[in-house]
Scaffold this motif. Structure first.
Motif, short mmCIF file in Angstrom:
data_model
loop_
_atom_site.label_atom_id
_atom_site.label_comp_id
_atom_site.label_asym_id
_atom_site.label_seq_id
_atom_site.Cartn_x
_atom_site.Cartn_y
_atom_site.Cartn_z
N LYS A 134 45.41 50.35 33.17
CA LYS A 134 44.81 50.99 34.34
C LYS A 134 44.61 49.92 35.41
CE LYS A 134 42.43 54.71 31.99
NZ LYS A 134 41.14 55.35 31.71
N LYS A 135 44.51 50.37 36.66
CA LYS A 135 44.38 49.46 37.78
C LYS A 135 43.15 48.58 37.67
CE LYS A 135 43.45 51.07 41.93
NZ LYS A 135 43.56 51.71 43.27
N GLY A 136 42.03 49.16 37.29
CA GLY A 136 40.79 48.40 37.17
C GLY A 136 40.83 47.36 36.07
N THR A 137 41.51 47.70 34.97
CA THR A 137 41.63 46.76 33.85
C THR A 137 42.43 45.53 34.28
OG1 THR A 137 41.59 48.60 32.29
CG2 THR A 137 42.43 46.50 31.48
N ALA A 138 43.54 45.77 34.95
CA ALA A 138 44.37 44.66 35.42
C ALA A 138 43.60 43.82 36.44
CB ALA A 138 45.66 45.18 36.03
N ALA A 139 42.89 44.47 37.35
CA ALA A 139 42.12 43.75 38.36
C ALA A 139 41.04 42.89 37.72
CB ALA A 139 41.50 44.73 39.35
N ARG A 140 40.38 43.43 36.69
CA ARG A 140 39.33 42.68 35.99
C ARG A 140 39.91 41.45 35.29
NH1 ARG A 140 37.91 46.39 32.73
NH2 ARG A 140 38.97 45.59 30.90
N LYS A 141 41.03 41.63 34.61
CA LYS A 141 41.66 40.50 33.91
C LYS A 141 42.10 39.42 34.89
CE LYS A 141 43.38 43.08 29.92
NZ LYS A 141 42.79 42.35 28.82
N VAL A 142 42.73 39.84 35.99
CA VAL A 142 43.18 38.88 37.00
C VAL A 142 41.99 38.16 37.61
CG1 VAL A 142 44.23 38.71 39.30
CG2 VAL A 142 45.34 40.06 37.54
N SER A 143 40.93 38.89 37.90
CA SER A 143 39.75 38.29 38.51
C SER A 143 39.12 37.23 37.62
CB SER A 143 38.73 39.38 38.83
OG SER A 143 37.55 38.82 39.34
N ARG A 144 38.99 37.54 36.34
CA ARG A 144 38.38 36.59 35.41
C ARG A 144 39.25 35.36 35.22
NH1 ARG A 144 35.99 40.90 30.95
NH2 ARG A 144 34.34 41.66 32.31
N LEU A 145 40.55 35.55 35.14
CA LEU A 145 41.46 34.42 35.00
C LEU A 145 41.43 33.55 36.27
CD1 LEU A 145 44.54 36.04 33.24
CD2 LEU A 145 42.98 34.35 32.26
N GLN A 146 41.45 34.19 37.44
CA GLN A 146 41.48 33.46 38.69
C GLN A 146 40.19 32.66 38.89
OE1 GLN A 146 44.29 33.51 40.92
NE2 GLN A 146 43.19 31.66 41.46
N THR A 147 39.07 33.23 38.49
CA THR A 147 37.79 32.52 38.58
C THR A 147 37.82 31.27 37.72
OG1 THR A 147 36.63 34.60 38.96
CG2 THR A 147 35.31 32.73 38.24
N ALA A 148 38.40 31.38 36.54
CA ALA A 148 38.49 30.22 35.63
C ALA A 148 39.44 29.17 36.19
CB ALA A 148 38.96 30.68 34.26
N VAL A 149 40.54 29.60 36.80
CA VAL A 149 41.49 28.66 37.40
C VAL A 149 40.83 27.93 38.57
CG1 VAL A 149 43.65 28.45 38.71
CG2 VAL A 149 43.57 29.86 36.66
N ASN A 150 40.09 28.65 39.38
CA ASN A 150 39.43 28.04 40.54
C ASN A 150 38.35 27.04 40.13
OD1 ASN A 150 41.02 29.55 42.21
ND2 ASN A 150 39.47 31.11 42.59
N ALA A 151 37.80 27.22 38.92
CA ALA A 151 36.73 26.35 38.46
C ALA A 151 37.24 24.98 37.99
CB ALA A 151 35.96 27.03 37.33
N ILE A 152 38.56 24.85 37.84
CA ILE A 152 39.12 23.55 37.38
C ILE A 152 38.89 22.49 38.43
CG2 ILE A 152 41.21 22.32 36.70
CD1 ILE A 152 42.32 24.87 35.61
#
Length: 86
Positions: A68-86
């Motif tokens: 679902k769109k929301g599931t993909a958005a949530r996964k991308v958001s969490r991954l992107q937040t972790a990448v930005n924290a590096i």
């Protein structure tokens, strides 16, 4: 199992769809794992490239009806937040 012609067809279609979804979901896990591995190794460049691939593939799966769109958005958001924290 199926007693009607239409039910037999639905059973055949379910087998095909299940196999296709298994392929997509395995690929989702592998793409996500690539990003997480790059984050754990603190490699910003590799994580950014892996994140771009993951983002594209997760939204591709939305268009195919696997996620679902929301599931993909949530996964991308969490991954992107972790990448930005590096």
């Amino acid at each position: 199992m199926a007693n009607h012609k239409s039910a037999e067809k639905r059973a055949r279609q379910t087998i095909v769809k299940t196999e296709r979804n298994r392929f997509y979901k395995t690929r989702i896990k592998n793409v996500t794992k690539a990003v997480v591995t790059a984050i754990e190794s603190a490699d910003k460049d590799t994580a950014t490239v892996a994140m771009k691939t993951a983002n594209k593939y997760l939204h591709h799966c939305v268009s195919k009806g696997v996620l679902k769109k929301g599931t993909a958005a949530r996964k991308v958001s969490r991954l992107q937040t972790a990448v930005n924290a590096i």
